[in-house]
Design an enzyme around this catalytic site. Structure first.
Site, PDB file in Angstrom:
ATOM      1  N   SER A  74       0.648  -0.791  -0.252  1.00 24.87           N
ATOM      2  CA  SER A  74      -0.445   0.326  -0.206  1.00 24.87           C
ATOM      3  C   SER A  74       1.070   1.173   0.017  1.00 24.87           C
ATOM      4  O   SER A  74       0.215   2.893   0.476  1.00 24.87           O
ATOM      5  CB  SER A  74      -0.942   0.082   1.430  1.00 24.87           C
ATOM      6  OG  SER A  74      -2.240  -0.735   1.213  1.00 24.87           O
ATOM      7  N   LYS A 212       2.665   6.902   4.944  1.00 24.14           N
ATOM      8  CA  LYS A 212       1.796   5.922   4.427  1.00 24.14           C
ATOM      9  C   LYS A 212       2.488   4.380   4.803  1.00 24.14           C
ATOM     10  O   LYS A 212       3.554   4.561   4.657  1.00 24.14           O
ATOM     11  CB  LYS A 212       1.467   5.855   3.172  1.00 24.14           C
ATOM     12  CG  LYS A 212       0.233   5.027   2.344  1.00 24.14           C
ATOM     13  CD  LYS A 212      -1.059   5.401   2.634  1.00 24.14           C
ATOM     14  CE  LYS A 212      -1.666   4.154   2.361  1.00 24.14           C
ATOM     15  NZ  LYS A 212      -1.466   2.573   3.358  1.00 24.14           N
ATOM     16  N   THR A 213       1.626   3.594   5.364  1.00 22.02           N
ATOM     17  CA  THR A 213       1.702   2.040   5.494  1.00 22.02           C
ATOM     18  C   THR A 213       1.544   1.278   4.769  1.00 22.02           C
ATOM     19  O   THR A 213       1.400   1.594   4.069  1.00 22.02           O
ATOM     20  CB  THR A 213       0.553   2.169   7.390  1.00 22.02           C
ATOM     21  OG1 THR A 213      -1.133   1.883   6.837  1.00 22.02           O
ATOM     22  CG2 THR A 213       1.333   2.867   8.106  1.00 22.02           C
ATOM     23  N   GLY A 214       1.761   0.172   4.702  1.00 13.79           N
ATOM     24  CA  GLY A 214       1.354  -0.804   3.705  1.00 13.79           C
ATOM     25  C   GLY A 214       1.849  -2.016   4.724  1.00 13.79           C
ATOM     26  O   GLY A 214       2.850  -1.784   4.949  1.00 13.79           O
TER      27      GLY A 214
END
Length: 271
Positions: A74, A212-214
């Protein structure tokens, strides 16, 4: 057979190559494996890269892991958003994008959303629709122009960042977010403004955090990302963290761990 020194030199040279573009050939690379204690105290294994742009200096915890490419998962929502706005595949940050109407792993994904809403919810089907709208030819052109990871999008336009063949290292993630923060990517100012606003997650004192995480799910254990940059007192610090996540509870450790590492490097304010 390479000597131990030669192997170490070769590894460092390879890692530096990920960090440095042609204009950064003199960048200083500082290995901070003393900060592995922060990972140990958190109960996870991983790597962390932080680029101090003004000082032309990059700090790294676990050099070899930082050079390892994995699926961006992501975190690719960042370039996907840039490409969507820049091509007009999504008109603006007010356009509502349909999720498709099918059952999803999370109920929060079962809604049509604007891209700012979708990136906060990390809504996979929304961004899959975005990728289909962009199409393979335009997607490949931008991935190449961004010099994003191994640049490989394969033949399945709505899966390549989740299951491959696209891969990127922590060094490359930090370099990408640094170029985004500094407006060095080939997109319009309007595109940059929209994505810049979407990625702002926190302000504390004179510091602003964009991130942003993923979760890269095609690995055992799964690998959690947290990437972005900090703007503080006129300076920019780009970062990338990834950790092994054998347990679901490890997902919640990414952001606090990243902040602790940035506090240790005097980048993020200490409460």
């Amino acid at each position: 057979m390479l000597s131990r020194w030669s192997k170490t030199f070769a590894l460092a040279f390879t890692a530096c190559a990920f960090v440095m573009g042609a204009s950064q050939a003199h960048a200083e690379l500082i290995v901070r494996d003393d900060l592995k204690r922060v990972f140990d105290e958190t109960g996870v294994t991983g790597t962390f890269v932080l680029m101090d742009i003004s000082a032309d200096r990059t700090y790294v915890v676990d050099l070899s892991r930082a050079a390892r490419r994995i699926h961006p998962a992501s975190t690719f929502k960042i370039p996907n958003s840039l490409i969507a706005f820049d091509t007009g595949a999504v008109r603006d940050d007010h356009e509502v994008v349909p999720y498709g109407g099918k059952p999803q792993p999370y109920k929060r994904w079962e809604h049509d959303m604007t891209l700012p809403e979708a990136i906060r919810a990390s809504n996979v089907p929304i961004y899959q629709e975005v990728a289909r709208r962009i199409g393979a030819e335009r997607m490949q052109a931008y991935v190449d122009a961004f010099d994003y990871g191994n640049r490989q999008i394969g033949s399945v336009i709505d899966q390549f960042w989740l299951r491959g063949p696209l891969e990127i290292s922590a060094f490359e993630e930090a370099r990408f977010t640094s170029r985004l923060a500094l407006k060095q990517l080939p997109v319009t100012p309007r595109t940059w403004d929209r994505v810049h606003r979407m990625l702002l997650i926190e302000k504390q004192g004179d510091a602003a955090l964009y991130a942003k995480t993923g979760v890269a799910t095609e690995y055992q254990p799964e690998i959690g990302w947290w990437v972005g940059w900090v703007e503080r007192a006129g300076q920019v610090y780009a970062f990338a963290l990834n950790i092994d996540m054998p347990n679901e509870v490890d997902m919640a450790k990414r952001i606090p761990l990243g902040k602790r590492l940035m506090q240790a490097l005097a980048v993020w304010p200490t409460p």
